[in-house]
Design a protein around this motif. Structure first.
Motif, short mmCIF file in Angstrom:
data_model
loop_
_atom_site.label_atom_id
_atom_site.label_comp_id
_atom_site.label_asym_id
_atom_site.label_seq_id
_atom_site.Cartn_x
_atom_site.Cartn_y
_atom_site.Cartn_z
N ASN A 61 21.25 -23.09 -22.62
CA ASN A 61 21.45 -23.78 -23.78
C ASN A 61 20.31 -24.13 -24.15
O ASN A 61 19.37 -25.31 -23.95
CB ASN A 61 22.54 -25.06 -23.48
CG ASN A 61 23.14 -25.67 -24.80
OD1 ASN A 61 22.64 -25.07 -26.21
ND2 ASN A 61 23.74 -26.57 -24.67
N LYS A 62 19.83 -23.53 -25.64
CA LYS A 62 18.76 -23.99 -26.20
C LYS A 62 19.04 -25.27 -27.29
O LYS A 62 18.08 -25.79 -28.00
CB LYS A 62 18.03 -23.01 -26.74
CG LYS A 62 17.51 -21.95 -25.72
CD LYS A 62 16.71 -20.88 -26.69
CE LYS A 62 17.96 -19.92 -27.19
NZ LYS A 62 17.22 -18.47 -27.78
N VAL A 136 14.35 -26.03 -18.10
CA VAL A 136 13.39 -25.78 -18.99
C VAL A 136 13.41 -26.96 -19.82
O VAL A 136 14.55 -27.49 -20.35
CB VAL A 136 13.80 -24.64 -19.69
CG1 VAL A 136 12.80 -24.30 -20.95
CG2 VAL A 136 13.57 -23.29 -18.75
N ASN A 137 12.31 -27.51 -20.12
CA ASN A 137 12.12 -28.40 -21.42
C ASN A 137 11.57 -27.93 -22.60
O ASN A 137 10.35 -27.38 -22.35
CB ASN A 137 11.18 -29.68 -20.92
CG ASN A 137 11.21 -30.72 -21.75
OD1 ASN A 137 11.17 -30.72 -23.01
ND2 ASN A 137 11.13 -31.99 -21.34
N TYR A 138 12.58 -27.47 -23.44
CA TYR A 138 12.40 -26.58 -24.52
C TYR A 138 11.20 -27.38 -25.44
O TYR A 138 10.33 -26.73 -26.12
CB TYR A 138 13.36 -26.39 -25.36
CG TYR A 138 14.28 -25.25 -24.70
CD1 TYR A 138 13.97 -23.82 -24.29
CD2 TYR A 138 15.61 -25.71 -24.02
CE1 TYR A 138 14.61 -23.22 -23.60
CE2 TYR A 138 16.60 -24.55 -23.31
CZ TYR A 138 16.05 -23.54 -23.27
OH TYR A 138 16.79 -22.56 -22.42
N ALA A 139 11.29 -28.73 -25.63
CA ALA A 139 10.63 -29.67 -26.35
C ALA A 139 9.15 -29.41 -25.98
O ALA A 139 8.22 -29.38 -26.79
CB ALA A 139 11.13 -31.01 -26.64
N LYS A 140 8.85 -29.73 -24.75
CA LYS A 140 7.63 -29.82 -24.06
C LYS A 140 7.20 -28.59 -23.49
O LYS A 140 5.89 -28.38 -23.03
CB LYS A 140 7.74 -30.87 -22.91
CG LYS A 140 7.85 -32.42 -23.36
CD LYS A 140 7.89 -33.42 -22.63
CE LYS A 140 7.92 -34.84 -23.07
NZ LYS A 140 7.99 -35.99 -22.06
N VAL A 159 4.85 -23.02 -21.68
CA VAL A 159 5.56 -21.66 -21.51
C VAL A 159 6.88 -21.60 -22.73
O VAL A 159 7.41 -22.45 -23.06
CB VAL A 159 6.69 -21.75 -20.17
CG1 VAL A 159 7.49 -20.45 -20.09
CG2 VAL A 159 5.56 -21.96 -18.86
N ASN A 160 6.73 -20.41 -23.53
CA ASN A 160 7.65 -20.42 -24.43
C ASN A 160 8.77 -19.57 -23.67
O ASN A 160 9.09 -18.19 -23.22
CB ASN A 160 7.22 -19.03 -25.63
CG ASN A 160 8.26 -19.06 -26.66
OD1 ASN A 160 9.24 -19.50 -26.43
ND2 ASN A 160 7.78 -18.05 -27.38
N ALA A 161 9.99 -20.43 -23.40
CA ALA A 161 11.26 -20.06 -22.49
C ALA A 161 12.42 -19.82 -23.14
O ALA A 161 13.41 -19.66 -22.98
CB ALA A 161 11.51 -21.34 -21.49
N THR A 162 12.16 -19.64 -24.53
CA THR A 162 13.28 -19.38 -25.59
C THR A 162 13.94 -18.08 -25.35
O THR A 162 15.00 -17.82 -25.42
CB THR A 162 12.79 -19.38 -26.89
OG1 THR A 162 11.89 -18.20 -27.03
CG2 THR A 162 12.54 -20.76 -27.27
N GLN A 163 13.18 -16.75 -24.43
CA GLN A 163 14.05 -15.60 -24.09
C GLN A 163 14.01 -15.58 -22.51
O GLN A 163 14.34 -14.41 -22.29
CB GLN A 163 12.98 -14.74 -24.81
CG GLN A 163 12.57 -14.60 -26.21
CD GLN A 163 13.87 -14.56 -27.03
OE1 GLN A 163 14.81 -13.58 -26.84
NE2 GLN A 163 14.02 -15.17 -27.92
#
Length: 347
Positions: A61-62, A136-140, A159-163
């Motif tokens: 969940n992003k 995954v910390n999407y903000a940081k 890390v660009n973890a969105t994918q």
């Protein structure tokens, strides 16, 4: 420990969006239970390219600051080789996460973290009954791991973890895991971590200096744009000390709050008067006043002047819509006329 109802199903991901193992990816070395959460390695583990990999049927969940999942080792052999991590959709399903580019993993056999085939010391080894988590910390933009409810630490940064997709690897015959995407309470208190992250963000926002004049200008400009003359007058009266403050001197010349002009008030009053006429159905009178105030506002639409007009050479361009040319004679409904004119007067 979290309450499954308050976080696992509501705060982590919606109940109808909980992830499971992707069973459309047919891996001959792994048996997936009918619950789509339990997996067992049935391969021989004879070489480095017969790792059994299972992945989630979607991304974490992003819509929250932190995406998270866990696995519990239900059976591990003495030479257990289980891994937990994240990978892209192009990741080969016969390699541990972290062994290939664009993948990240924490391995049971040595407690190390892996990415791009490189290993570094990180945490403890894990075995039967241990619960391991990956977040995954999407903000940081960092990836972290947990063990038995405790945070090990941040493993990978920037890390660009969105994918990236939750990924689990196994490589020893008969070892098995059960994955938890929020169907049950997590061993690690992710809700508390998210709350701390939210508070930290709010505190950082509070530390950003705000110029009172800028805020006043923003509110005043909105009231002018919407044509709320009386509200604008009241607001400028209340906020006048702001515009006269020492900090306002540098930008007051461009401020709508510091600007007071009889012509402006007349213009806003005129716009309000026209709108009321349209709402009462006095269309001819309203149209006459509009033409006096803004002669070009109601002129017929000229397609030749529209840069987005569709041509035979450009079938993908945007063609003008008849909806963009407001014709007062097209409807006798006062509400329709009022809505159309309200759009024009606020433009």
């Amino acid at each position: 420990m979290n309450d499954a109802g308050s976080f696992g199903r509501e705060r982590h991901v919606p109940a109808n969006d909980l992830l499971t193992i992707n069973t459309t990816e047919k891996i001959t070395t792994v048996h997936v239970h009918r619950d789509k959460l339990t997996a067992k390695y049935i391969g021989k583990g004879a070489h480095t390219h017969d790792v059994g990999v299972v992945r989630a049927n979607g991304q974490l969940n992003k819509n929250v600051r932190i995406g998270y999942f866990e696995l519990t080792v239900t059976r591990a052999e003495p030479s257990t080789t289980i891994s937990i991590g994240l990978s892209t959709r192009l990741f080969p399903l016969n390699r541990h996460p972290g062994w290939e580019p664009n993948s990240f993993g924490y391995h049971s056999s040595d407690g190390k973290k892996y990415t791009n085939g490189s290993a570094q010391s990180f945490g403890s080894k894990y075995h039967t009954s241990d619960t391991v988590g990956c977040g995954v910390n999407y903000a940081k933009q960092h990836i972290f791991f947990t063990l038995n409810g405790s945070l090990i630490g941040i493993a990978f940064e920037k890390v660009n973890a969105t994918q990236l997709i939750p990924t689990v690897g196994m490589h020893t015959t008969n070892e098995s895991v059960k994955i938890n995407f929020g169907q049950e309470p997590f061993a690690f208190d992710v809700a508390a971590l998210i709350e701390r992250e939210n508070q930290e963000f709010q505190e950082s926002v509070k530390r950003v200096p705000l110029d009172p004049l800028s805020v006043s200008n923003l509110v005043g400009d909105y009231l002018l744009h919407m044509g709320f003359l009386n509200s604008y007058k009241a607001f400028t009266h209340i906020s006048s000390p702001v515009s006269n403050s020492p900090t306002a001197s540098s930008s007051s010349s461009s401020s709508s709050i510091a600007f007071s002009c009889e012509d402006l008030e007349v213009s806003l009053a005129k716009r309000s008067e026209i709108l009321h006429k349209i709402q009462k159905g006095e269309i001819d009178s309203a149209e006459q006043e509009i033409n006096e105030l803004a002669p070009d506002l109601l002129r017929p639409f000229d397609a030749s002047l529209d840069p987005f007009t569709r041509t035979e050479d450009d079938e993908d361009s945007i063609s003008p819509s008849s909806d963009l040319s407001l014709d007062f004679s097209a409807s006798d409904d006062p509400q329709v006329l009022a809505d159309n004119s309200l759009f024009l007067l606020r433009s």
